[in-house]
Scaffold this motif. Structure first.
Motif, short mmCIF file in Angstrom:
data_model
loop_
_atom_site.label_atom_id
_atom_site.label_comp_id
_atom_site.label_asym_id
_atom_site.label_seq_id
_atom_site.Cartn_x
_atom_site.Cartn_y
_atom_site.Cartn_z
N UNK A 1 0.78 -1.23 0.00
CA UNK A 1 0.00 0.00 0.00
C UNK A 1 0.81 1.27 0.00
N UNK A 2 2.11 1.15 -0.14
CA UNK A 2 2.99 2.31 -0.14
C UNK A 2 3.66 2.48 -1.50
N UNK A 3 3.95 3.73 -1.85
CA UNK A 3 4.61 4.06 -3.11
C UNK A 3 5.93 4.76 -2.82
N UNK A 4 6.99 4.30 -3.46
CA UNK A 4 8.29 4.98 -3.38
C UNK A 4 8.62 5.54 -4.76
N UNK A 5 8.89 6.82 -4.80
CA UNK A 5 9.25 7.50 -6.05
C UNK A 5 10.66 8.06 -5.90
N UNK A 6 11.53 7.74 -6.85
CA UNK A 6 12.90 8.26 -6.80
C UNK A 6 13.06 9.39 -7.80
N UNK A 7 13.95 10.33 -7.46
CA UNK A 7 14.20 11.49 -8.33
C UNK A 7 15.71 11.67 -8.51
N UNK A 8 16.11 11.96 -9.73
CA UNK A 8 17.49 12.33 -10.04
C UNK A 8 17.53 13.81 -10.41
N UNK A 9 18.18 14.63 -9.59
CA UNK A 9 18.23 16.07 -9.78
C UNK A 9 19.68 16.54 -9.81
N UNK A 10 19.88 17.82 -10.08
CA UNK A 10 21.23 18.39 -10.11
C UNK A 10 21.17 19.84 -9.65
N UNK B 1 15.16 11.62 -3.23
CA UNK B 1 15.81 12.48 -4.22
C UNK B 1 17.32 12.41 -4.08
N UNK B 2 17.98 12.15 -5.20
CA UNK B 2 19.44 12.15 -5.26
C UNK B 2 19.86 13.37 -6.07
N UNK B 3 20.69 14.24 -5.47
CA UNK B 3 21.05 15.51 -6.10
C UNK B 3 22.54 15.54 -6.40
N UNK B 4 22.87 15.71 -7.69
CA UNK B 4 24.27 15.86 -8.10
C UNK B 4 24.60 17.35 -8.16
N UNK B 5 25.79 17.71 -7.70
CA UNK B 5 26.15 19.11 -7.68
C UNK B 5 26.38 19.69 -9.06
N UNK B 6 26.87 18.89 -9.98
CA UNK B 6 27.28 19.37 -11.30
C UNK B 6 26.43 18.71 -12.38
N UNK B 7 25.75 19.51 -13.20
CA UNK B 7 24.86 18.97 -14.22
C UNK B 7 25.61 18.17 -15.28
N UNK B 8 26.82 18.58 -15.63
CA UNK B 8 27.58 17.87 -16.66
C UNK B 8 27.86 16.44 -16.23
N UNK C 1 11.94 9.77 -11.76
CA UNK C 1 11.89 11.13 -12.30
C UNK C 1 13.31 11.61 -12.53
N UNK C 2 13.58 12.14 -13.71
CA UNK C 2 14.92 12.65 -14.03
C UNK C 2 14.83 14.10 -14.48
N UNK C 3 15.72 14.93 -13.93
CA UNK C 3 15.83 16.30 -14.39
C UNK C 3 16.49 16.36 -15.75
N UNK C 4 16.05 17.29 -16.59
CA UNK C 4 16.61 17.47 -17.94
C UNK C 4 16.92 18.96 -18.13
N UNK C 5 18.17 19.30 -18.30
CA UNK C 5 18.58 20.69 -18.51
C UNK C 5 18.29 21.09 -19.94
N UNK C 6 18.01 22.38 -20.15
CA UNK C 6 17.58 22.84 -21.47
C UNK C 6 18.60 22.52 -22.57
N UNK C 7 19.89 22.55 -22.22
CA UNK C 7 20.91 22.24 -23.21
C UNK C 7 20.92 20.79 -23.66
N UNK D 1 17.50 26.72 -17.50
CA UNK D 1 16.13 26.29 -17.29
C UNK D 1 16.07 24.78 -17.45
N UNK D 2 15.11 24.16 -16.81
CA UNK D 2 15.08 22.69 -16.78
C UNK D 2 13.67 22.14 -16.97
#
Length: 437
Positions: free
Chosen positions: A43-52, A77-84, A103-109, A316-317
């Protein structure tokens, strides 16, 4: 946040919770079976996120708020300091089909590359209701030719200049933000000329005028509709006058010793913010959160924000959901909530990231907001006006992010190694050719 916005948001959260409960009744899979780290169990949901970087979801308490209002959901949520570094790892994981986050973050570039080469790896948001509040050009950047929407927009990157008032005072320069903006109004050459005055007149130790020549380069390049590709998708980085102009002025600044010889978001830059080793940083809106976090309490009130010489959109992301996620629908609902107008306004108030939601941009919470950290700067007004100066129809290319990073590395050759600018240019062009094929 105004009371008038809270009831609709809570109703939306209730819908999200109800939909999640229905999904759990329909079926349940253990998190250990997931290629993304998320899953459903008991009955529980775990959602992971990759951010920067400092995207604001974690830093402003939104993830914690969502968990409180949806007690069946846990967000990791796992956060990387450097987008590259983040994007390099994301490419590897997409190719291998494992190690991804739901869920994954996507940078505009990176958006164009994702749209053209990885559309099958991401879920479609075209059928998600209540997502018609975004700036049209923002969502078009993450939409395929056949109409598949691979993510929802978070922020945009209108431009300003962040500066240290105490350092300007020691150089005999004005400290009032309007007077500072007048020093370089309309011309990035004036910004560099102010740097020469700063270097000559500063009394107070070893402080550089700007953090990095690459910041100046990016601010100039992104003030034009075309940077590295034309509308036909052809590479133009070698011949585009905008790129050559930006390279030339950035090289001038590097050769004149105006920079701290750093690369933004690379080792040494954060300590530079914390220790006040430079007086200015070309500052897209999303950088305010990073400065606030890394300069810390000691920098509060010393940093201020002035209008940039010219408008631009740098950065922007987006947030996308991996197609293979075992909690795809729950993750899509979370993304829709995180990027809703009220949440975008909340992040802006928390760290200055300018919304990509037209509804949020038009709200009093954004337009009238001032930043206590940046000495009461009216950042809602400054960045709101800057957003209106963003060139229409900016062209995205498949390897924009890679080319941007490579130009930054080329300027470092001049700053740190004293490489002649023509040699550094040739080296940069060769590296780009190898990187983009």
């Amino acid at each position: 946040m105004s009371t008038s916005h809270r009831s609709p948001r809570r109703r939306a959260v209730a819908v999200v919770a109800a939909a999640g409960a229905l999904a759990l009744v329909a079926g349940c899979s253990g998190g250990d079976e997931s290629v993304t780290g998320g899953g459903k169990k008991d009955g529980k949901v775990t959602i992971t996120m990759g951010l920067y970087g400092v995207m604001g979801f974690k830093e402003t308490g939104l993830l914690e708020q969502y968990e409180k209002e949806n007690p069946n959901v846990t967000i990791k949520a796992e956060v990387a300091g450097d987008e590259q570094t983040y994007y390099t790892a994301l490419q590897t994981r997409l190719a291998g089909g494992k190690g991804l986050k739901d869920i994954q973050g996507i940078e505009i570039g990176r958006a164009k590359e994702v749209v053209e080469t990885q559309a099958d790896k991401f879920a479609d948001f075209a059928d998600v209701e209540g997502t018609d509040h975004f700036l049209p050009w923002k969502q078009s950047q993450i939409t395929t030719e056949d109409g598949k929407v691979l993510g929802l927009g978070t922020d945009i990157g209108p431009m300003a200049v962040c500066y240290r008032k105490d350092h300007f005072e020691k150089a005999g320069l004005p400290t009032d933000r309007d007077e500072v903006a007048q020093l370089w109004e309309g011309d990035w050459n004036k910004y560099v000329e102010v740097g020469r005055t700063f270097k000559k007149d500063f009394k107070g130790g070893d402080v550089a005028y700007m953090d990095a020549a690459s910041g100046l380069f990016n601010a100039m390049v992104y003030g034009y509709p075309e940077q590295y590709y034309n509308a036909e998708g052809e590479l133009i980085h070698e011949t585009n006058p905008a790129v050559k102009e930006a390279w030339g002025l950035a090289a001038d600044a590097a050769e004149d010793g105006l920079s701290a010889k750093l690369r933004q978001f690379q080792p040494g830059w954060d300590p530079g913010l914390a220790n006040g080793t430079f007086a200015t940083a070309v500052c897209p809106a999303w950088m305010l959160g990073h400065i606030t976090e890394k300069a810390g309490e000691a920098g509060k009130g010393k940093w201020d924000v002035a209008k940039a010489p010219k408008g631009a959109n740098w950065g922007g992301s987006f947030l996308g959901v991996v197609e293979q996620s075992p909690v795809k629908e729950e993750a899509k609902k979370l993304v829709a909530w995180l990027t809703a107008p009220e949440q975008q306004a909340h992040i802006f108030q928390g760290q200055g990231s300018v919304p990509s939601s037209q509804e949020a941009l038009d709200s009093a919470e954004v337009k009238d907001f001032t930043s206590e950290y940046f000495d009461g700067a009216p950042i809602g007004q400054i960045f709101g006006e800057a957003a209106q100066e963003i060139p229409d129809g900016q062209v995205l290319g498949r390897k924009d992010g890679t080319i941007k990073d490579t130009f930054s590395q080329g300027l470092v050759l001049i700053e740190q190694q004293g490489t002649p600018r023509d040699e550094a240019w040739d080296t940069t062009v060769e590296r780009i050719e190898k990187a983009v094929g």
